[in-house]
Design a protein around this motif. Structure first.
Motif, short mmCIF file in Angstrom:
data_model
loop_
_atom_site.label_atom_id
_atom_site.label_comp_id
_atom_site.label_asym_id
_atom_site.label_seq_id
_atom_site.Cartn_x
_atom_site.Cartn_y
_atom_site.Cartn_z
N GLN A 146 0.65 3.43 -7.42
CA GLN A 146 1.36 2.16 -7.26
C GLN A 146 0.61 1.02 -7.95
O GLN A 146 1.22 0.15 -8.57
CB GLN A 146 1.53 1.85 -5.77
N ARG A 173 -5.67 -0.75 1.10
CA ARG A 173 -4.31 -1.12 1.52
C ARG A 173 -4.16 -2.63 1.62
O ARG A 173 -3.15 -3.20 1.17
CB ARG A 173 -3.98 -0.48 2.87
N LYS A 223 -7.63 -0.70 -6.32
CA LYS A 223 -7.86 0.57 -7.03
C LYS A 223 -9.29 1.04 -6.81
O LYS A 223 -9.53 2.23 -6.56
CB LYS A 223 -7.59 0.39 -8.52
N LEU A 228 -9.65 2.36 -3.15
CA LEU A 228 -8.92 3.61 -2.94
C LEU A 228 -9.58 4.77 -3.68
O LEU A 228 -9.67 5.90 -3.15
CB LEU A 228 -7.46 3.45 -3.40
N LEU A 268 -4.18 -4.18 -1.89
CA LEU A 268 -2.92 -3.92 -2.58
C LEU A 268 -1.82 -4.83 -2.03
O LEU A 268 -1.04 -5.41 -2.79
CB LEU A 268 -2.53 -2.45 -2.41
N GLU A 269 -1.77 -4.96 -0.73
CA GLU A 269 -0.76 -5.82 -0.11
C GLU A 269 -0.92 -7.27 -0.53
O GLU A 269 0.06 -8.00 -0.66
CB GLU A 269 -0.86 -5.71 1.42
N THR A 319 -1.26 8.17 -3.81
CA THR A 319 0.03 7.52 -4.06
C THR A 319 -0.15 6.04 -4.32
O THR A 319 0.47 5.46 -5.23
CB THR A 319 0.96 7.72 -2.85
N MET A 320 -1.03 5.39 -3.56
CA MET A 320 -1.24 3.96 -3.75
C MET A 320 -1.97 3.66 -5.05
O MET A 320 -1.73 2.62 -5.67
CB MET A 320 -2.00 3.38 -2.55
N ASP A 364 -1.95 9.64 0.73
CA ASP A 364 -1.52 8.23 0.68
C ASP A 364 -2.37 7.44 -0.32
O ASP A 364 -1.84 6.59 -1.05
CB ASP A 364 -1.65 7.60 2.06
#
Length: 284
Positions: free
Chosen positions: A116, A78, A90, A93, A81-82, A112-113, A109
């Motif tokens: 993204q 997270r 990637k 996750l 990614l932010e 989903t990320m 989640d």
């Protein structure tokens, strides 16, 4: 207790205020309790969108030798990614999904990320092609002229120098690339069988290998790599038959690191190591 404040800017959020916490203060908690405390602090920081604070806690977790819980990878993903570090987001996750499985608290989640991240990479590629730029990815890998990306790494890891940021980034990649005889079997309570950590000392890099023996003992060996006169282009390849990838020693081309079979992550490790060598060479 000393607290200083930095302003961290990234491609996702214009600026966030990051707190550097607990400077020079060691915890009296036992490692398992300290890890749980830092995980709780990371979760709270992420929920509050305090990305710099979350990054600080994750960096401290990274320094701990014990096997991290699966949620560590989720929160690292997270934060990456932010901050716009798409490849590392990637990798973290995917590591979480593999480690926690469908029963994981953040399984949906994380998936989903990952989607993204793929969309963001596609958008970056389309934008680069539209502008005639052949360098299609805006990712965590640092190319020789990537001063802006180096600055982002310093902000992400709250580091004082390019070399320090690259060492921390390299170890974050290595932390999720440990080799196991069978990658399909990942036990939450058992670290990888072969893991590496890199430390910088003057003009050399100390590369520590921790190898798990059959009786459970951990055998640690350290090799010193003097960066001067070394080609900063680090070679790597993967051998599906051995279920492993290799980083090759830039001095003589021999095998130096045995890693999990993940071409994307190993490619990043090789390029980050090469950039670290180049950065250290340029400092002297």
């Amino acid at each position: 207790m000393l607290r200083t404040v930095r302003v961290v800017c990234n491609v996702v959020a214009s600026c966030v205020i990051a707190a550097m916490l607990f400077s020079g203060s060691a915890s009296a908690l036992e490692p398992e309790h300290e890890m749980q405390r830092l995980m709780l602090a990371t979760e709270a920081a992420v929920e509050a969108n305090n990305w710099g604070e979350a990054s600080e806690y994750l960096n401290r977790l990274q320094q701990m030798e014990a096997e991290k819980p699966a949620n560590y990878l989720y929160y690292r993903g997270r934060v990456m990614l932010e901050s716009g570090f798409l490849n590392e987001a990637k990798s973290a996750l995917e590591g979480y999904v593999s480690k926690a499985g469908a029963e994981g608290e953040h399984y949906t989640d994380a998936l989903t990320m990952i989607t993204q991240v793929e969309k963001a990479r596609q958008n970056n590629q389309a934008g680069s092609q539209g502008s005639g730029n052949s360098n299609s990815e805006q990712v965590a890998i640092i190319e020789p002229a990537g001063e802006e990306s180096l600055q982002k790494l310093r902000e992400l890891y709250l580091a004082d120098s390019d070399a320090e940021a690259l060492v921390m980034h390299l170890n974050a990649l290595l932390d999720n690339a440990g080799w196991r005889p069978d990658e399909r079997i990942r036990r939450l309570d058992r670290p990888a069988d072969v893991v590496y950590e890199v430390n910088r000392m003057n003009g050399s890099l100390n590369i520590q290998e921790a190898r798990r023996e059959g009786d459970g003992r951990i055998l640690r060996t350290t090799e010193s790599l003097n960066v001067f006169g070394v080609n900063p282009s680090v070679d790597w390849d993967c051998e599906p038959a051995a279920s492993a990838c290799w980083i090759y020693d830039p001095r003589d081309g021999s095998r130096m690191m045995r890693l999990a079979e993940n071409q994307g992550v190993v490619s990043e490790i090789a390029r980050t190591l090469g950039q670290l060598i180049r950065t250290m060479q340029n400092q002297n």
